[in-house]
Design a protein around this motif. Structure first.
Motif, short mmCIF file in Angstrom:
data_model
loop_
_atom_site.label_atom_id
_atom_site.label_comp_id
_atom_site.label_asym_id
_atom_site.label_seq_id
_atom_site.Cartn_x
_atom_site.Cartn_y
_atom_site.Cartn_z
N PRO A 247 -5.92 7.84 2.06
CA PRO A 247 -4.55 7.50 1.64
C PRO A 247 -4.43 6.02 1.31
O PRO A 247 -5.20 5.20 1.79
CB PRO A 247 -3.71 7.86 2.87
CG PRO A 247 -4.65 7.82 4.02
CD PRO A 247 -5.97 8.25 3.48
N GLU A 248 -3.44 5.70 0.47
CA GLU A 248 -3.17 4.33 0.09
C GLU A 248 -1.80 3.89 0.60
O GLU A 248 -0.99 4.72 1.03
CB GLU A 248 -3.23 4.20 -1.44
CG GLU A 248 -4.62 4.49 -1.99
CD GLU A 248 -4.67 4.42 -3.51
OE1 GLU A 248 -3.60 4.41 -4.15
OE2 GLU A 248 -5.79 4.39 -4.06
N GLY B 11 -1.56 12.59 10.16
CA GLY B 11 -2.92 12.70 10.68
C GLY B 11 -3.52 11.34 10.99
O GLY B 11 -2.85 10.32 10.91
N GLN B 12 -4.83 11.36 11.32
CA GLN B 12 -5.46 10.12 11.79
C GLN B 12 -6.17 9.36 10.68
O GLN B 12 -6.96 8.47 10.95
CB GLN B 12 -6.44 10.43 12.93
CG GLN B 12 -7.80 10.97 12.50
CD GLN B 12 -7.95 12.44 12.70
OE1 GLN B 12 -6.99 13.19 12.56
NE2 GLN B 12 -9.14 12.90 13.03
N PHE B 13 -5.91 9.70 9.41
CA PHE B 13 -6.65 9.08 8.32
C PHE B 13 -5.88 7.97 7.62
O PHE B 13 -6.00 7.77 6.42
CB PHE B 13 -7.06 10.15 7.30
CG PHE B 13 -8.02 11.16 7.87
CD1 PHE B 13 -9.36 10.84 8.05
CD2 PHE B 13 -7.57 12.41 8.25
CE1 PHE B 13 -10.24 11.76 8.59
CE2 PHE B 13 -8.44 13.33 8.80
CZ PHE B 13 -9.78 13.01 8.97
N MET B 14 -5.07 7.22 8.37
CA MET B 14 -4.23 6.18 7.78
C MET B 14 -4.92 4.82 7.72
O MET B 14 -4.37 3.87 7.17
CB MET B 14 -2.91 6.07 8.55
CG MET B 14 -2.02 7.30 8.45
SD MET B 14 -1.50 7.65 6.75
CE MET B 14 -0.35 6.29 6.50
N SER B 15 -6.10 4.69 8.27
CA SER B 15 -6.77 3.39 8.32
C SER B 15 -6.91 2.76 6.95
O SER B 15 -6.76 1.54 6.78
CB SER B 15 -8.15 3.52 8.98
OG SER B 15 -8.04 3.96 10.31
N SER B 16 -7.21 3.57 5.94
CA SER B 16 -7.48 3.05 4.61
C SER B 16 -6.26 2.42 3.96
O SER B 16 -6.37 1.78 2.91
CB SER B 16 -8.04 4.16 3.71
OG SER B 16 -7.16 5.27 3.67
N THR B 17 -5.07 2.57 4.55
CA THR B 17 -3.86 1.94 4.00
C THR B 17 -3.76 0.47 4.38
O THR B 17 -2.90 -0.24 3.85
CB THR B 17 -2.59 2.67 4.48
OG1 THR B 17 -2.48 2.52 5.90
CG2 THR B 17 -2.62 4.15 4.13
N GLU C 105 -10.83 1.90 -6.78
CA GLU C 105 -11.94 0.97 -6.54
C GLU C 105 -13.13 1.67 -5.91
O GLU C 105 -14.29 1.39 -6.26
CB GLU C 105 -11.46 -0.18 -5.64
CG GLU C 105 -10.52 -1.15 -6.36
CD GLU C 105 -9.82 -2.11 -5.42
OE1 GLU C 105 -9.36 -3.16 -5.90
OE2 GLU C 105 -9.70 -1.82 -4.20
N LEU C 106 -12.87 2.59 -4.96
CA LEU C 106 -13.97 3.37 -4.37
C LEU C 106 -14.71 4.15 -5.45
O LEU C 106 -15.94 4.13 -5.51
CB LEU C 106 -13.42 4.36 -3.33
CG LEU C 106 -13.22 3.92 -1.90
CD1 LEU C 106 -12.66 5.10 -1.09
CD2 LEU C 106 -14.50 3.42 -1.26
N ALA C 107 -13.95 4.87 -6.27
CA ALA C 107 -14.56 5.68 -7.31
C ALA C 107 -15.34 4.82 -8.29
O ALA C 107 -16.48 5.14 -8.65
CB ALA C 107 -13.49 6.49 -8.04
N ALA C 108 -14.74 3.70 -8.70
CA ALA C 108 -15.41 2.82 -9.67
C ALA C 108 -16.73 2.29 -9.10
O ALA C 108 -17.74 2.23 -9.82
CB ALA C 108 -14.49 1.66 -10.04
N ALA C 109 -16.72 1.93 -7.82
CA ALA C 109 -17.95 1.43 -7.18
C ALA C 109 -19.03 2.51 -7.16
O ALA C 109 -20.19 2.26 -7.49
CB ALA C 109 -17.65 0.95 -5.77
#
Length: 340
Positions: free
Chosen positions: A246-247, A254-260, A269-273
């Motif tokens: 997530p951005e 859920g517990q996947f909020m770190s990437s914000t 940026e992840l995909a481009a890399a």
């Protein structure tokens, strides 16, 4: 049984026979937020540590959480460019356990499996973790299947069809209620299947919670949780990474909020890399990103079903029906955005 599903005295005797220098008595502690194979930290009298994996408790869907298969994959990757824990033992002896057990080395580092962990890291460290994730994914997809002995790990038939068939079947077996959007998405995805150009090792569940990162520089020092690993289209893994990413401003449950948090790269940026590092064509990414969201929703529903059937499987953070609905809604939005 101190730790759920573990006969501690029998396991202690088995570990002693492995000759890895463990000094009794051993202590067992459930670790991680994982809701699939159960992970226990073993500590001996001298403070040395190891990790023990076993399938979830209760009745499982066929082939799910196959610890023996995970042992094969990890064993094949020992000494490769893919960082993994050292495999130390596997037992299916009914005198020791009611389900397969795998013992691995303990890899010291940071697992960013909750926002509270990510908040302790510097912006620079977060950026380093993000950059290392795509590099590590490229290494997984570069594994030579024949020399690793993994060429026969799974079917070589087109991966998208296999995924849609498998996870539609999983949904039928594990759903706790009717969610029409799941079937509707399956139909849309089936109509939008891209041509597959290559077959590689696919982790199958690659995200920030399933890697251990260096306490010094944030580099990935071990990739874990390989039970969904297969052979297929490598874009499936980058699509999954984006599904778990997530951005800022997105209301993910859920517990996947770190990437914000500041410092972590955006999905773009992840995909481009990844595509810059691997030289692959990004044209089919929208399909794989949407399929991954759909699949994550089905996985979450399966966890919800297991928690309903046997509450002992619960980790610190468990899914709710609202979480599943939220993920499926995001998959529908993604399908619309990518015009699938």
């Amino acid at each position: 049984m101190g730790s759920a599903g573990i006969d501690e005295s029998a396991v202690e005797a088995w570990v002693a026979d492995l000759g890895i220098g463990a000094t009794g008595p051993l202590t067992f502690k459930r670790i991680g937020n994982g809701q699939s194979n159960l992970t226990n930290l073993i500590t001996d009298a001298g403070g040395a540590k190891w990790v023990l994996r076993r399938p979830p408790l209760g009745t499982l869907l066929a082939s799910a959480h196959d610890v023996v298969r995970e042992h094969r994959i990890l064993s094949a990757l020992q000494g490769s460019a893919v960082p993994v824990p050292k495999v130390l033992g596997l037992t299916e002896d009914p005198a020791i356990t009611d389900a397969p057990l795998m013992l691995m080395s303990f890899v010291d580092g940071t697992v960013v499996d909750d926002v509270s962990v990510a908040e302790t890291l510097s912006v620079e460290r977060r950026a380093a973790i993000g950059a290392s994730l795509t590099r590590t994914l490229g290494r997984i997809h570069a594994v030579d299947l024949e020399s690793a002995g993994l060429d026969d790990l799974a079917s070589h038939k087109p991966y998208a069809e296999r995924q849609l068939r498998r996870w539609s079947g999983q949904w039928e077996k594990s759903k706790t209620r009717e969610v029409p959007a799941v079937e509707q998405l399956a139909t849309r995805l089936h109509a939008a299947i891209p041509e597959q150009h290559e077959l590689t090792l696919v982790h199958g569940d690659f995200h920030m919670s399933n890697v251990i990162t260096s306490n010094d520089d944030g580099q990935v020092v071990a990739v874990v949780d390989w039970e969904l690993c297969t052979l297929g289209d490598p874009l499936a893994d980058i699509g999954a990474l984006l599904a778990y990413w997530p951005e800022q401003g997105e209301n993910y449950i859920g517990q996947f909020m770190s990437s914000t948090l500041p410092g972590f790269p955006s999905r773009a940026e992840l995909a481009a890399a990844y595509f810059a590092e691997t030289g692959r064509d990004a044209a089919a990414l929208g399909f794989w990103h949407t399929l991954a969201l759909w699949k994550v929703g089905i996985i979450a529903e399966g966890v919800l079903r297991r928690l309903t059937n046997d509450p002992r499987n619960a980790a610190a953070v468990g899914p709710t029906a609202e979480l599943v609905d939220d993920i499926i809604e995001r998959a529908v939005i993604s399908a619309d955005q990518y015009q699938l």
